[in-house]
Design an enzyme around this catalytic site. Sequence first.
Site, PDB file in Angstrom:
ATOM      1  N   ASP A   3       0.838  -1.022  -0.113  1.00  0.00           N
ATOM      2  CA  ASP A   3      -0.047   0.001   0.028  1.00  0.00           C
ATOM      3  C   ASP A   3       0.662   1.146   0.002  1.00  0.00           C
ATOM      4  OD1 ASP A   3       0.954  -0.442   2.428  1.00  0.00           O
ATOM      5  OD2 ASP A   3      -1.072  -0.744   3.470  1.00  0.00           O
ATOM      6  N   ASN A  13      -7.832  -2.139  14.136  1.00  0.00           N
ATOM      7  CA  ASN A  13      -9.354  -2.573  13.866  1.00  0.00           C
ATOM      8  C   ASN A  13      -9.392  -3.737  12.898  1.00  0.00           C
ATOM      9  OD1 ASN A  13      -8.170  -1.600  11.094  1.00  0.00           O
ATOM     10  ND2 ASN A  13      -9.734   0.053  11.059  1.00  0.00           N
ATOM     11  N   HIS A  55      -7.484  -4.473  10.009  1.00  0.00           N
ATOM     12  CA  HIS A  55      -7.220  -3.865   8.541  1.00  0.00           C
ATOM     13  C   HIS A  55      -5.846  -4.763   8.379  1.00  0.00           C
ATOM     14  CE1 HIS A  55      -4.978   0.091   9.527  1.00  0.00           C
ATOM     15  NE2 HIS A  55      -4.049  -0.909   9.131  1.00  0.00           N
ATOM     16  N   GLU A  79      -9.637  -1.771   4.990  1.00  0.00           N
ATOM     17  CA  GLU A  79     -10.318  -1.101   6.036  1.00  0.00           C
ATOM     18  C   GLU A  79     -11.476  -1.833   6.171  1.00  0.00           C
ATOM     19  OE1 GLU A  79      -8.876   0.423   8.308  1.00  0.00           O
ATOM     20  OE2 GLU A  79      -8.411   2.478   7.535  1.00  0.00           O
TER      21      GLU A  79
END
Length: 241
Positions: A67, A136, A138, A143
Site C-alpha cells: 500500500d 481494527n 485491517h 479497512e
Amino acid sequence: MKIIKVNNYDELSEKAAEIIAEAVKKNPSTTLGLATGSSPLGTYNKLIDMCKFGKVDFSKVHTVNLDEYVGLEPTHDQSYRYFMNTNLFDHINIDKNNTFVPSGIAPDMEAECKRYDGVIEKNSPISVQLLGIGENGHIGFNEPADYFPEGTHVVDLTDSTIEANKRFFGSKDEVPKKAITMGLGSIMKAETALLIACGKQKVHAIDMLVNGKVDPKCPASILQNHKNAIIIVDNDAAAKI
Ligand code: GLP
C-alpha cells in the site's frame, strides 16, 4: 492457520525473517510481498544482517508492496516507498527496479489501481506476503467494510487508523485521509500469508482474526480461508487466543 506464539519481538522478527529467507533460498528470483508499519522493522533488520553475512541473496528478488498513502510523494519521509528504501532496500543487494510500491500521486488513481494489479500479476506468484495488522483488523489498508475487495483500490482511511498512525506524523491533521492498497484477492493468492503482531494494542484484532467469524468487518479474518496462513504473535498480542 498456523499460529506461532513467541516470547518477544526479537523472536518474532527472527522467525519471520527465517521464513522469508527460506523462500528466497528456494527460489532466488521469487517475488516477496512486503509491508510497512512498525511491526516488520525487526524482520527487515534481521534480513539486512543475513544479507550482509552472505546468508541470503536478494539480487534477483522482486518485491510488491501492499500500500501507499494517497498524496504523498515517494520522497516524503512518511511515504511507504521512502519507508521501504530506508528500512530495507538501501541496505540489501536488491535491484530497486524490481521493487514495486503503488503510487500515491498518480494523476488518475483509478488507472493506477489497474496498473498496479498488472504489476502484481506480472510478478506473481507472491511466495510470502508479509502482513502487519491494524488495531481494527485491517491488512494492507483494507479497512473494515461490507465486502472483501478483490483488487487494488483506493480507500478512505477510518478515523481509528488515522488516530493510530498519527504517531508517525506531526499531527493528526497531517495524516493522509486516503490510501491505495492491494486487495484481499491478491493477498489470498500468495503462497504463504505471514502475519506478525505484537503488543497489547493488537489483542482485539488478533482475537477477531483467530476466534471471530470470517467477516469483512475484520478484513484479516479472511486469512482463516487461506491455504497457508502463518500468524506469529507475541504473548501480549496473544492474550485472548
Ligand atoms: C498501517 C499499514 C499496515 C500495518 C498497520 C499496523 O496502517 N498500512 O500495513 O499493518 O499500519 O502498523 P504497525 O505495525 O505499526 O502497528
